[in-house]
Design a protein around this motif. Sequence first.
Motif, PDB file in Angstrom:
ATOM      1  N   VAL A 243      16.942   5.448   1.081  1.00 14.34           N
ATOM      2  CA  VAL A 243      15.572   5.727   1.485  1.00 14.34           C
ATOM      3  C   VAL A 243      14.898   6.577   0.413  1.00 14.34           C
ATOM      4  CG1 VAL A 243      14.093   6.853   3.197  1.00 14.34           C
ATOM      5  CG2 VAL A 243      16.123   5.565   3.934  1.00 14.34           C
ATOM      6  N   VAL A 244      13.702   6.152  -0.004  1.00 18.93           N
ATOM      7  CA  VAL A 244      12.898   6.896  -0.970  1.00 18.93           C
ATOM      8  C   VAL A 244      11.601   7.294  -0.272  1.00 18.93           C
ATOM      9  CG1 VAL A 244      11.688   6.815  -3.182  1.00 18.93           C
ATOM     10  CG2 VAL A 244      13.895   5.649  -2.914  1.00 18.93           C
ATOM     11  N   LEU A 245      11.368   8.594  -0.174  1.00 23.10           N
ATOM     12  CA  LEU A 245      10.178   9.098   0.528  1.00 23.10           C
ATOM     13  C   LEU A 245       8.962   8.946  -0.371  1.00 23.10           C
ATOM     14  CD1 LEU A 245      11.755  12.279   2.163  1.00 23.10           C
ATOM     15  CD2 LEU A 245      11.497   9.990   3.131  1.00 23.10           C
ATOM     16  N   GLN A 246       8.456   7.739  -0.417  1.00 19.86           N
ATOM     17  CA  GLN A 246       7.327   7.409  -1.288  1.00 19.86           C
ATOM     18  C   GLN A 246       6.370   6.502  -0.535  1.00 19.86           C
ATOM     19  OE1 GLN A 246       8.392   5.851  -5.211  1.00 19.86           O
ATOM     20  NE2 GLN A 246       6.647   4.454  -5.174  1.00 19.86           N
ATOM     21  N   GLN A 247       5.108   6.828  -0.551  1.00 18.56           N
ATOM     22  CA  GLN A 247       4.093   6.017   0.095  1.00 18.56           C
ATOM     23  C   GLN A 247       3.487   5.043  -0.914  1.00 18.56           C
ATOM     24  OE1 GLN A 247       3.678   6.179   3.413  1.00 18.56           O
ATOM     25  NE2 GLN A 247       5.315   7.720   3.341  1.00 18.56           N
ATOM     26  N   THR A 248       3.026   3.908  -0.427  1.00 15.97           N
ATOM     27  CA  THR A 248       2.401   2.906  -1.289  1.00 15.97           C
ATOM     28  C   THR A 248       1.383   2.115  -0.483  1.00 15.97           C
ATOM     29  OG1 THR A 248       2.798   0.942  -2.650  1.00 15.97           O
ATOM     30  CG2 THR A 248       4.265   1.276  -0.776  1.00 15.97           C
ATOM     31  N   SER A 249       0.392   1.597  -1.174  1.00 17.65           N
ATOM     32  CA  SER A 249      -0.614   0.756  -0.518  1.00 17.65           C
ATOM     33  C   SER A 249      -0.211  -0.717  -0.528  1.00 17.65           C
ATOM     34  CB  SER A 249      -1.968   0.922  -1.230  1.00 17.65           C
ATOM     35  OG  SER A 249      -1.854   0.541  -2.600  1.00 17.65           O
ATOM     36  N   GLU A 250       0.894  -1.034  -1.207  1.00 25.53           N
ATOM     37  CA  GLU A 250       1.353  -2.427  -1.247  1.00 25.53           C
ATOM     38  C   GLU A 250       1.934  -2.831   0.115  1.00 25.53           C
ATOM     39  OE1 GLU A 250       0.828  -4.422  -3.662  1.00 25.53           O
ATOM     40  OE2 GLU A 250       0.291  -3.019  -5.263  1.00 25.53           O
ATOM     41  N   GLN A 251       1.847  -4.117   0.418  1.00 21.43           N
ATOM     42  CA  GLN A 251       2.329  -4.589   1.711  1.00 21.43           C
ATOM     43  C   GLN A 251       3.847  -4.520   1.792  1.00 21.43           C
ATOM     44  OE1 GLN A 251       1.019  -8.934   0.991  1.00 21.43           O
ATOM     45  NE2 GLN A 251       2.740  -9.142   2.402  1.00 21.43           N
ATOM     46  N   PRO A 252       4.379  -4.338   2.999  1.00 15.91           N
ATOM     47  CA  PRO A 252       5.841  -4.281   3.158  1.00 15.91           C
ATOM     48  C   PRO A 252       6.518  -5.528   2.581  1.00 15.91           C
ATOM     49  CG  PRO A 252       4.777  -3.540   5.159  1.00 15.91           C
ATOM     50  CD  PRO A 252       3.681  -4.067   4.272  1.00 15.91           C
ATOM     51  N   GLY A 253       7.642  -5.299   1.882  1.00 13.24           N
ATOM     52  CA  GLY A 253       8.353  -6.390   1.244  1.00 13.24           C
ATOM     53  C   GLY A 253       8.011  -6.562  -0.216  1.00 13.24           C
ATOM     54  N   THR A 254       7.023  -5.795  -0.709  1.00 11.19           N
ATOM     55  CA  THR A 254       6.656  -5.880  -2.120  1.00 11.19           C
ATOM     56  C   THR A 254       7.675  -5.146  -2.984  1.00 11.19           C
ATOM     57  OG1 THR A 254       4.300  -5.941  -1.560  1.00 11.19           O
ATOM     58  CG2 THR A 254       4.873  -5.360  -3.829  1.00 11.19           C
ATOM     59  N   ILE A 255       8.147  -5.794  -4.029  1.00  9.03           N
ATOM     60  CA  ILE A 255       9.064  -5.150  -4.973  1.00  9.03           C
ATOM     61  C   ILE A 255       8.230  -4.308  -5.937  1.00  9.03           C
ATOM     62  CG2 ILE A 255      10.783  -5.512  -6.781  1.00  9.03           C
ATOM     63  CD1 ILE A 255      11.492  -8.159  -5.376  1.00  9.03           C
TER      64      ILE A 255
END
Length: 313
Positions: free
Chosen positions: A253-265
Amino acid sequence: MSTPLNIVFMGTPDFAVPCLQALIDSAHTIVGVVCQPDRQRGRGKKLSPPPVKVLATEHELPVLQPDSVRTDEFYKALQALSPDLLVVVAYGKILPEPILELPRLGAINVHGSILPKYRGAAPIQWAVINGEAETGITIMQMDAGMDSGDILLIERTPIGPQETAGELFDRLSNMGGATLANAVDKLAASALIRTPQNHDLATTAPMLNKKMGHLDWSLPANKLQSLIRGLDPWPSAYGFIQGKRFRLFQPEVVLQQTSEQPGTILRADAQGLLVATGRDCLLLHEIQPEGKKRMEVATCLRGNPIEPLSLIG
């Protein structure tokens, strides 16, 4: 010391082997071993004995392999052995009440959870999948229900934060042998107290299936991490990258937020695959392309380049 018991052992797979060995090493006498019939295995479909039979044969113990445990023939065969106790460890079939009640001390079972939680076929895997902090071995007096009998002894152990179901399986298998030996000694000395289970607290651990491995990346990273560990080594988690199926292992688990949709590499490099999830991210350190061996992501990328911002379906 109490009088040694005459024991019939019933078990089939690898998980049961340390328990049989513990009884072989004890002061008690194994008067018979019951396991499921030999099965065809491998590409050549060669008949292979189950692991329990292999160990029993090495120690020249009498082995029974009935196709059914519900025949008069099998009941009479057990009766002829005059057991004081029946020990059942992952035998693989439900036993009828007449067999459970045949020995004077009845039948006991070694179960890989802290009962009444996780009754059923896959208690070790479900404890990991559900993110439990601990599990253990329960020695239980068997009744006609599914893992519902009185508790005789419990041994607890923490589940490591990165521990897979396969690793925990091996640990509990060995713990089961030591716990069983202790329980049988105490049972022979009438030093165990039967504690009824609280059935209101019971949960189930049904068999796993391959469909469970297709990951839903909208789940939080911590849930996915537990699921991947719980399905390792079988049936294993998987996803489709650029139209190819990959099995996925060693999640972090990496505690990092992103605006990319789930499943994006988000990243594919020597550290692993960093994938967006429903909450936080998941870093996968090992991967297995279809038809190939499990390997580190860095090794896989040398022959199978994976583009960042592509999706795992």
